[in-house]
Structure formats: structure tokens, C-alpha cells
Motif scaffolding. Structure first.
Motif, short mmCIF file in Angstrom:
data_model
loop_
_atom_site.label_atom_id
_atom_site.label_comp_id
_atom_site.label_asym_id
_atom_site.label_seq_id
_atom_site.Cartn_x
_atom_site.Cartn_y
_atom_site.Cartn_z
N PRO A 250 -23.49 1.78 32.13
CA PRO A 250 -24.38 2.67 31.38
C PRO A 250 -24.61 2.20 29.94
CG PRO A 250 -22.84 3.96 32.67
CD PRO A 250 -22.39 2.53 32.78
N GLY A 251 -23.61 1.58 29.32
CA GLY A 251 -23.81 1.08 27.96
C GLY A 251 -24.87 0.01 27.90
N GLN A 252 -24.87 -0.89 28.88
CA GLN A 252 -25.90 -1.92 28.94
C GLN A 252 -27.28 -1.29 29.18
OE1 GLN A 252 -25.76 -4.53 32.38
NE2 GLN A 252 -26.46 -6.26 31.16
N GLN A 253 -27.32 -0.29 30.04
CA GLN A 253 -28.58 0.37 30.32
C GLN A 253 -29.12 1.10 29.10
OE1 GLN A 253 -30.34 0.14 33.26
NE2 GLN A 253 -31.97 1.15 32.12
N LEU A 254 -28.23 1.68 28.30
CA LEU A 254 -28.67 2.37 27.08
C LEU A 254 -29.35 1.39 26.14
CD1 LEU A 254 -28.79 4.78 25.15
CD2 LEU A 254 -26.45 4.24 24.43
N CYS A 255 -28.75 0.22 25.95
CA CYS A 255 -29.36 -0.78 25.07
C CYS A 255 -30.71 -1.22 25.63
CB CYS A 255 -28.43 -1.97 24.89
SG CYS A 255 -29.08 -3.26 23.81
N LYS A 256 -30.76 -1.45 26.93
CA LYS A 256 -32.02 -1.85 27.56
C LYS A 256 -33.11 -0.81 27.32
CE LYS A 256 -33.99 -2.91 32.12
NZ LYS A 256 -33.70 -3.06 33.57
N ASN A 257 -32.75 0.46 27.44
CA ASN A 257 -33.74 1.52 27.21
C ASN A 257 -34.17 1.59 25.75
OD1 ASN A 257 -33.55 2.16 29.92
ND2 ASN A 257 -32.16 3.90 29.62
N LEU A 258 -33.25 1.30 24.83
CA LEU A 258 -33.61 1.29 23.41
C LEU A 258 -34.57 0.15 23.11
CD1 LEU A 258 -30.12 2.08 21.82
CD2 LEU A 258 -32.14 3.55 21.74
N ILE A 259 -34.35 -1.00 23.74
CA ILE A 259 -35.25 -2.14 23.53
C ILE A 259 -36.59 -1.89 24.20
CG2 ILE A 259 -35.59 -4.60 24.03
CD1 ILE A 259 -32.57 -4.94 23.94
N GLY A 260 -36.55 -1.23 25.36
CA GLY A 260 -37.78 -0.97 26.09
C GLY A 260 -38.14 -2.09 27.05
N LYS A 261 -37.24 -3.01 27.27
CA LYS A 261 -37.48 -4.12 28.20
C LYS A 261 -36.14 -4.71 28.58
CE LYS A 261 -38.20 -7.36 24.37
NZ LYS A 261 -39.11 -8.33 23.75
N SER A 262 -36.14 -5.71 29.42
CA SER A 262 -34.90 -6.33 29.85
C SER A 262 -34.16 -6.94 28.67
CB SER A 262 -35.18 -7.41 30.89
OG SER A 262 -35.75 -6.85 32.05
N MET A 263 -32.83 -6.85 28.72
CA MET A 263 -32.02 -7.42 27.65
C MET A 263 -31.95 -8.93 27.77
SD MET A 263 -28.82 -4.73 27.58
CE MET A 263 -27.87 -5.76 26.46
N PRO A 264 -31.99 -9.63 26.64
CA PRO A 264 -31.80 -11.08 26.69
C PRO A 264 -30.36 -11.41 27.09
CG PRO A 264 -31.85 -10.30 24.42
CD PRO A 264 -32.23 -9.14 25.28
N ASN A 265 -30.16 -12.57 27.65
CA ASN A 265 -28.85 -12.99 28.12
C ASN A 265 -28.05 -13.59 26.97
OD1 ASN A 265 -26.71 -13.52 29.82
ND2 ASN A 265 -27.56 -15.47 30.54
N LEU A 266 -27.69 -12.76 26.05
CA LEU A 266 -26.88 -13.19 24.91
C LEU A 266 -26.07 -12.01 24.42
CD1 LEU A 266 -28.49 -11.92 22.21
CD2 LEU A 266 -30.07 -13.75 22.74
N SER A 267 -25.15 -12.29 23.50
CA SER A 267 -24.31 -11.23 22.93
C SER A 267 -23.90 -11.65 21.51
CB SER A 267 -23.06 -11.03 23.78
OG SER A 267 -22.26 -9.99 23.28
N PRO A 268 -24.05 -10.77 20.52
CA PRO A 268 -24.54 -9.40 20.65
C PRO A 268 -26.06 -9.32 20.79
CG PRO A 268 -24.06 -9.86 18.36
CD PRO A 268 -23.62 -11.08 19.14
N VAL A 269 -26.52 -8.19 21.29
CA VAL A 269 -27.94 -7.92 21.42
C VAL A 269 -28.32 -6.85 20.39
CG1 VAL A 269 -29.76 -7.07 22.94
CG2 VAL A 269 -27.90 -8.46 23.87
#
Length: 376
Positions: A309-328
Motif C-alpha cells: 500500500p505504501g508503494q501504491q500511495l506514492c504511485k497515486n500521488l504521482i498520478g502514473k507508474s513509479m520509476p524504478n529507482l529509490s528514493p522516488v
């Protein structure tokens, strides 16, 4: 190299703890900020937050007026501001904010625990949460070589569901002795001058009064009272105040952090960072987006596991798929960090690095010489 400090006895300008708390209310602080801007020609933000710039301006004014330059507005400083042309202050002293004055000194329910050093206090601050066989207990960890100052920087930690090694009948004293939750040791390893506070929640993170109106304020007021009564501030002439505040959660207590951070507590204005360790129940992205935009000086860190769910929250804040890096960077002040350890290991694995990343926290070996120290 450690610095040694001497403490001098000096008269205390306030007449009571009630006056001191009232003079830290947002309305009173805004009056101070506007008055200092008018008299000294400054541009302080009239935001009601008693931060370092406001305290520095108070000291400058006190020095000019021949007063003790302690950065605290007492009766003499208030009169001097009015004499210099400030309007009368709001009558905040007559009616302090709800929950701002502790109703009683919390009961010390266990002897001081000295492992890990320096020591841990266990006090009863009733939250009226369904604890079952667990004991009503808040742990307050004072780290090794802690330097007592009038403003105390705090990490308030909210534990996760009582599952696996964390049994439903455990209180916080058992929790952070478990091998996976050695949080106090990581506070020591960070070498920062910060105190860790952790209440015992219910089996499924039931927080009781913490999320009720005035509850979080009363809780922290009683933590401050405990530090004065039993802790490193015992010889000080007044109860310390809350400085920088960090709110941390693990697992299912994400919703508790959300309720506090987005609630009406006066101490919510002091939250500098929120740390979510593999969180669940954080709520929708819109709420956190609004919080981030309305608190641009604050930060939210999300430590996530893949497909969580934490990853999904960030994805929803960005509004698109998360890049494959860290931190985002989910938003300018919201960052997500991928963790490589198991769910229960996330808090202890990342606590030290996160504490060390907070620039507002003081290094214990370098407590600034111009800080006003506790009067002994």
C-alpha cells in the motif's frame, strides 16, 4: 569531542506553567511576531509557530531593552513590547487551549530502565484504548549523552498490529525489547539529541484518546510533565516545551498517523516530518496531497515494500507508474524509499538513517553554545 556545560541558577520570569503554555499558543505567538516586525523592522512570518527565527528576534529585542535574553516572552518582555509600541496581546492566558495543561503528573509505573543507555521511563498516560491484558504504558527513551534544552525534539512512534512476535498482551516495554524492534538502540546510534516516545496501543492499533479532540495535545503535555518530574529536566525551573516533532508509524498504524497529522491538535503544527514504515491504512492520496501542499515545510517519508500500500500511495500521488529507482519523489515534500528487509524489520532498519537526515535535530556532541539551556 564532547562539550561540557555549566548551568547557572537564574530567576524564572513566568509565574506558572499555565502562563508559559498560554504564551506559546498560536494567537499569542502571532501577536509576538507582528509586534517584533513592527518594532524591529523584521519580516517574520506571522504563522503562530514559535520557531528559531522568532526566538532569535525575541532575544534581539530583549538585548536592546536590557532584559535577560532567553528568547522567552514573560511579563517583563511583554510589558517592554507594549511600551515600545505594540498593541495589547490577545487574552490567551485566560483560556488556554483544551488539553494544554496536564491534569496530573503521570504515574511512573516501573523503575528506570538503563538498558539501553541512558534510560527509559515508563509512565501511565491513560488513552482509554482497548488494551486487553496489556498495561497502559507509554515509554519515553532518553538517549545516552542527552543534552537537556528548554525545547525538546520528539519522535512519537506508533507501533503496528500485535501479530507474530508482538503479542496482544505485550505493552511497549516488551515490544522494543524484541530483536526486530530495537528502536532505542537506533536512536542512540543516530547520535542526535532527540527523545523517543511510544505509547502502548491496542491489538489493532486502537489509539483511544490520541485521535480525539485535544487528546494528542494532552498526551504530549503529560510527556513534557514526565520529563520534568522524572527525567533529564527534573532540576529545571519549568516544564520543557515541545520543539521539533516527528511522527512515525509502522504497518497498520498509518491511519493513526494520518488522523493526528491532519487533525486539529495544536501540536500538529510542530510536525516537521512523518515517517511511514511499510504503512497500511494511510488513506487516499488526495488527503496526503492536500497535507503536503498545506505544509510545504514538512516532509512525508514512505518506506515501502514491492506491491505494498505504501508503494501504491506514492504511485497515486504521482498520478502514473513509479520509476524504478529509490528514493522516488512522489511530491516535492513526499518521498518514497524502497526497503529490502521484511515487514517487521523496516522500522529498525531505517530509523537511524532517517533521524540523521533531519537537519533540524541537534548533534548531541555539538549542542550549540548559544542555545538557552535548562536553568539548574
Amino acid at each position: 569531542m564532547k562539550r561540557l556545560f555549566t548551568f547557572e541558577a537564574e530567576p524564572f520570569e513566568f509565574g506558572s506553567v499555565l502562563e508559559e503554555i498560554a504564551k506559546s499558543s498560536p494567537d499569542y505567538v502571532r501577536w509576538m511576531q507582528r509586534s517584533l516586525n513592527q518594532i524591529l523592522g523584521l519580516r517574520l512570518a506571522a504563522d503562530g509557530i514559535l520557531g528559531s527565527q522568532t526566538r532569535s528576534a525575541i532575544r534581539s529585542f530583549q538585548q536592546r531593552r536590557g532584559l535577560r535574553a532567553d528568547g522567552v516572552v514573560g511579563v517583563q518582555t511583554e510589558r517592554a513590547l507594549i511600551a515600545a509600541g505594540a498593541s495589547p496581546p490577545p487574552d490567551s492566558r485566560a483560556t488556554p487551549p483544551p488539553g494544554s495543561v496536564p491534569s496530573a503528573v503521570p504515574t511512573l509505573i516501573k523503575p528506570k530502565e538503563t538498558t539501553p543507555p541512558a534510560y527509559t521511563l515508563y509512565v501511565d498516560i491513560p488513552l482509554n484504548a482497548p488494551l486487553g491484558k496489556a498495561r497502559s504504558m507509554t515509554g519515553i527513551f532518553i538517549p545516552k549523552d542527552y543534552c537537556p534544552l528548554p525545547q525538546v525534539d520528539l519522535i512519537v512512534y506508533l507501533h503496528g498490529y500485535k501479530l507474530r512476535s508482538h503479542k496482544p498482551h505485550y505493552s511497549i516495554d516488551a515490544y522494543w525489547c524484541l530483536p526486530r524492534f530495537l528502536l532505542r538502540e537506533e536512536v542512540n546510534n543516530s547520535k542526535k539529541n532527540v527523545i523517543l516516545v511510544a505509547p502502548t496501543l491496542g491489538p489493532k492499533n486502537e489509539p483511544g484518546n490520541l485521535v480525539h479532540p485535544g487528546g494528542f495535545d494532552k498526551f504530549l503535555d503529560q510527556v513534557m510533565t514526565a520529563l520534568k518530574q522524572y527525567g533529564p529536566h527534573v532540576r529545571a525551573q519549568r516544564v520543557p516545551s515541545v520543539g521539533n516533532l516527528i511522527l512515525a508509524c509502522h504497518s497498520g498504524s498509518g491511519w493513526v498517523m494520518r488522523k493526528i497529522a491532519m487533525g486539529s491538535a495544536r501540536y500538529a503544527a510542530k510536525i516537521q516530518e512523518c515517517w511511514a514504515y511499510d504503512p497500511y491504512n494511510m488513506g487516499d492520496a488526495n488527503g496526503w496531497a492536500d497535507w503536503a501542499r498545506s505544509h510545504p515545510q514538512a516532509k512525508l517519508y514512505i518506506y515501502f515494500l514491492p506491491y505494498s500500500p505504501g508503494q501504491q500511495l506514492c504511485k497515486n500521488l504521482i498520478g502514473k507508474s513509479m520509476p524504478n529507482l529509490s528514493p522516488v519523489k512522489c511530491m516535492p515534500n513526499v518521498l518514497a524509499v524502497k526497503s529490502t528487509v521484511g515487514h517487521d524489520d523496516v522500522p529498525a532498519r531505517h530509523l537511524k538513517e532517517r533521524i540523521q537526515g533531519v537537519q533540524l535535530l541537534i548533534d548531541k556532541w555539538n549542542c550549540p553554545s548559544d542555545q538557552i539551556r535548562e536553568r539548574r
